[in-house]
Design a protein around this motif. Sequence first.
Motif, short mmCIF file in Angstrom:
data_model
loop_
_atom_site.label_atom_id
_atom_site.label_comp_id
_atom_site.label_asym_id
_atom_site.label_seq_id
_atom_site.Cartn_x
_atom_site.Cartn_y
_atom_site.Cartn_z
N ALA A 23 0.84 -1.21 0.00
CA ALA A 23 0.00 0.00 0.00
C ALA A 23 0.87 1.26 0.00
O ALA A 23 0.52 2.27 -0.61
N GLY A 24 2.01 1.19 0.66
CA GLY A 24 2.93 2.33 0.68
C GLY A 24 3.53 2.59 -0.69
O GLY A 24 3.68 3.75 -1.11
N VAL A 25 3.87 1.53 -1.40
CA VAL A 25 4.43 1.68 -2.75
C VAL A 25 3.35 2.23 -3.69
O VAL A 25 3.60 3.12 -4.49
N PHE A 26 2.13 1.71 -3.56
CA PHE A 26 1.02 2.23 -4.37
C PHE A 26 0.80 3.72 -4.07
O PHE A 26 0.59 4.52 -4.98
N SER A 27 0.89 4.09 -2.79
CA SER A 27 0.73 5.50 -2.41
C SER A 27 1.81 6.38 -3.03
O SER A 27 1.55 7.50 -3.46
N LEU A 28 3.04 5.86 -3.09
CA LEU A 28 4.13 6.59 -3.73
C LEU A 28 3.80 6.84 -5.21
O LEU A 28 3.98 7.95 -5.72
N LEU A 29 3.31 5.81 -5.88
CA LEU A 29 2.93 5.97 -7.30
C LEU A 29 1.82 7.00 -7.45
O LEU A 29 1.83 7.80 -8.40
N LYS A 30 0.86 7.01 -6.54
CA LYS A 30 -0.21 8.02 -6.58
C LYS A 30 0.37 9.42 -6.40
O LYS A 30 -0.05 10.36 -7.08
N LEU A 31 1.33 9.57 -5.50
CA LEU A 31 1.95 10.88 -5.28
C LEU A 31 2.76 11.31 -6.50
O LEU A 31 2.73 12.49 -6.88
N TRP A 32 3.46 10.37 -7.12
CA TRP A 32 4.19 10.71 -8.35
C TRP A 32 3.22 11.15 -9.44
O TRP A 32 3.53 12.04 -10.22
N SER A 33 2.06 10.52 -9.50
CA SER A 33 1.05 10.93 -10.49
C SER A 33 0.62 12.37 -10.23
O SER A 33 0.42 13.15 -11.17
N GLN A 34 0.47 12.72 -8.96
CA GLN A 34 0.13 14.10 -8.62
C GLN A 34 1.24 15.05 -9.02
O GLN A 34 0.97 16.17 -9.48
N CYS A 35 2.48 14.62 -8.86
CA CYS A 35 3.61 15.46 -9.28
C CYS A 35 3.52 15.75 -10.78
O CYS A 35 3.74 16.88 -11.21
N GLN A 36 3.21 14.73 -11.54
CA GLN A 36 3.10 14.94 -12.98
C GLN A 36 1.92 15.87 -13.29
O GLN A 36 2.04 16.78 -14.09
N PHE A 37 0.81 15.66 -12.64
CA PHE A 37 -0.38 16.48 -12.86
C PHE A 37 -0.11 17.94 -12.49
O PHE A 37 -0.47 18.85 -13.22
N ARG A 38 0.58 18.14 -11.37
CA ARG A 38 0.87 19.51 -10.88
C ARG A 38 2.14 20.09 -11.48
O ARG A 38 2.45 21.25 -11.25
#
Length: 121
Positions: A23-38
């Motif tokens: 779940a922590g690794v998945f959360s990291l991927l979600k945060l990276w997606s936000q980085c790309q979006f922002r």
Amino acid sequence: MILSPDFPDHYKTKILLRLAGHAGVFSLLKLWSQCQFRKCERIEKTADIVAAIADWEGDPMQLEMALVESGYARREGDALVLHQWQDQNKRLFSNYKNGKKGGRPKSDTPKPAKKPAGMRL
């Protein structure tokens, strides 16, 4: 987002798995997606909001501490900075800059002229 082929076997990923599980690794991927979006590696939010963005269901501080201890993030005042995300995604940032200027920069070297097609009789 550019993900290195060694991501699953990288030592940081292994540390994050130990500290926060899959779940922590998945959360990291979600945060990276936000980085790309922002278009930025800084998330100017509290640990609670970062955890919500990351779809983390546990204690928000557990996720943040796992990200920091594994080396994927650091806290700078009010911002969580996803360490080296921007460096790993230089091509994206180059594309963003070029897009603001109207696209890929023009090449200085002219393209060779096409040979005219032969006439058919």
